[in-house]
Enzyme design. Structure first.
Site, short mmCIF file in Angstrom:
data_model
loop_
_atom_site.label_atom_id
_atom_site.label_comp_id
_atom_site.label_asym_id
_atom_site.label_seq_id
_atom_site.Cartn_x
_atom_site.Cartn_y
_atom_site.Cartn_z
N ASP A 11 -0.84 -7.93 13.03
CA ASP A 11 0.49 -8.16 13.60
C ASP A 11 0.35 -7.97 15.10
OD1 ASP A 11 3.05 -8.01 14.57
OD2 ASP A 11 3.73 -6.48 13.16
N HIS A 18 10.58 -8.08 13.77
CA HIS A 18 9.29 -8.13 13.05
C HIS A 18 9.29 -9.29 12.05
CE1 HIS A 18 7.76 -4.19 14.43
NE2 HIS A 18 9.02 -3.80 14.39
N TYR A 89 8.45 -9.14 20.09
CA TYR A 89 8.65 -7.74 19.70
C TYR A 89 7.37 -7.18 19.08
CZ TYR A 89 10.93 -3.52 18.46
OH TYR A 89 11.25 -2.19 18.39
N LYS A 131 4.99 -6.46 4.98
CA LYS A 131 5.98 -5.43 4.65
C LYS A 131 5.61 -4.69 3.37
CE LYS A 131 8.41 -6.79 8.21
NZ LYS A 131 7.43 -6.85 9.32
N TYR A 230 3.03 6.91 12.41
CA TYR A 230 3.50 5.62 11.92
C TYR A 230 3.40 4.53 12.99
CZ TYR A 230 6.58 1.79 10.83
OH TYR A 230 7.08 0.54 10.63
N LYS A 233 3.43 -0.81 8.53
CA LYS A 233 2.70 -0.82 7.25
C LYS A 233 1.39 -1.58 7.41
CE LYS A 233 4.58 1.23 3.54
NZ LYS A 233 4.51 2.61 3.97
N GLN A 243 -12.78 -18.68 -11.27
CA GLN A 243 -13.40 -19.60 -12.24
C GLN A 243 -14.81 -19.13 -12.67
OE1 GLN A 243 -9.91 -21.70 -11.90
NE2 GLN A 243 -11.47 -22.22 -13.36
#
Ligand code: F6R
Ligand code: MG
Ligand code: MG
Length: 365
Positions: A11, A18, A89, A131, A230, A233, A243
């Site tokens: 990200d 977001h 952002y 997310k 934090y 995520k 296969q």
């Protein structure tokens, strides 16, 4: 021919929050990979899921290659400059270190890669989710590789029926890579006991017991472990070869119809159903719901075909409808109980601070 497939996802900024990267950022990443990758990589594909950009590279330099990882890092760095210029952002959000240092693992972006002897026909899938966290793939992988209710190949194909070896990482352990290997069918209950805990135990890879070949590589990045706090995520990427001695493509896709409840959603602090969406889908409702895209490719001497989007099909429209209902149902209870994650998994410190203050106000009667 030995081929390496490398998927790296980050990200580096979103339009309007977001939600999704801008066209200019996406084309800057693509141009950088195209220009700098000449003579190094065989082929590439750039896509996005929610606010994350995925770079898929094929080459013959094996996994963990400095130059290949640097190429992805440089593309994300160039994209970040555009994101900053456009005022996106969270520009550069997942680039947690200032400089590249040999391998992109541990610097923020999510990595899944596999080196293998290319089969005559080489179908594979790239899953990218937003997310949510890497453990979101635990249940679909268990069901696709170890449960005949979802994978009839375990009963019908002698090779698939020999079972699979899962390598699982304890992602809460920070002093090193704490791993365990379990083989199905005999270890199925031990495996389920670990995989029920998506926040702690994550499938890193799966191998066929029939021929020892690797079928799955899943990222195990924990941004929180790298940054110490934090920062979003760990929106995971996964590669799955399908296969022959592996599950069929449709068997790998089947468990995604459950829309199982995973950690993530708004502020990475809620529980929501994982919705299988068309490639290039952004996020919306409550910064979510948690989404997963899948692109199917075939490979020949490292050259990729155009991608096919298996979730772009009327069946999955019906699934999305059901999963949206599930998202609505859990959101109806707001902050209460299972709708919000337990203290240990909250990605913002607000409640912990609040609790510390309230602790002082409690009195015993
Ligand atoms: C979840 C996510 C978003 C943000 C939310 C608040 O992974 O990225 O749900 O947590 O939009 O973002 P900030 O704190 O940056 O305002
Ligand atoms: Mg973001
Ligand atoms: Mg994201």
């Amino acid at each position: 021919m030995e081929i390496t497939v490398t998927a790296i996802k980050a990200d580096i900024g979103g339009v309007g929050g977001h939600l999704a990267p801008s066209k200019a950022v996406l084309s800057c990443v693509a141009e950088t990979v195209d220009r700098q990758g000449r003579g190094m990589i065989i082929d590439h594909f750039i896509g996005h899921t929610g606010d994350d950009i995925a770079i898929l590279l094929t080459h013959d330099r094996d996994v963990g290659n400095d130059d290949v990882h640097r190429l992805a890092w440089d593309a994300f760095t160039a994209g970040t400059a555009v994101a900053k210029k456009q005022g996106l952002y969270g520009a550069g959000q997942d680039l947690l270190k200032d400089a590249f240092s040999g391998n992109i693992r541990g610097l923020g972006p999510a990595v899944a890669e596999m080196n293998f002897d290319e089969r005559e026909n080489e179908p594979f899938l790239m899953f990218t989710a937003d997310k949510t966290e890497p453990g979101a793939y635990n249940l679909p992988l268990y069901l696709a590789f170890a449960d005949p209710m979802y994978n009839p190949g375990l009963l019908l194909s002698p090779a698939v029926g020999q079972g699979f070896t899962f390598r699982v990482m304890d992602v809460e352990y920070t002093k090193g890579d704490r791993m365990i290997e379990l083989s199905t069918p005999e270890d199925a209950y031990d495996l389920a006991s670990l995989l029920r805990d998506n926040g702690r135990f994550v499938v890193e890879s799966i191998r066929s017991r029939a021929d020892g070949e690797q079928a799955v590589s899943c990222c195990t990045t924990r941004l929180r472990n790298i940054a110490g706090k934090y920062v979003g995520k760990d929106d995971p990427v996964m590669l799955v070869r399908t296969q022959k001695t592996f599950p069929a493509t449709g068997e790998v896709l089947a468990p995604f119809e459950i829309g199982h409840l995973v950690a993530g959603f708004m502020r990475g602090s809620h529980t929501g159903p994982l919705m299988p969406v068309k490639a290039g889908t952004g996020v919306s409702f409550f910064d979510g719901p948690p989404i997963v895209c899948c692109l199917a490719f075939s490979l020949q001497n490292g050259k990729l075909t155009e991608p096919i989007d298996p979730f772009d099909h009327p069946y999955w429209d019906w699934v999305r409808h059901n999963v949206a209902r599930k998202a609505h149902d859990i959101r109806a209870q707001g902050f209460s109980g299972a709708a919000m994650l337990p203290y240990s998994d909250l990605e913002y410190g607000g409640i912990t601070e609040r609790m510390e203050r309230l602790e002082q106000q409690f009195q015993c009667r």
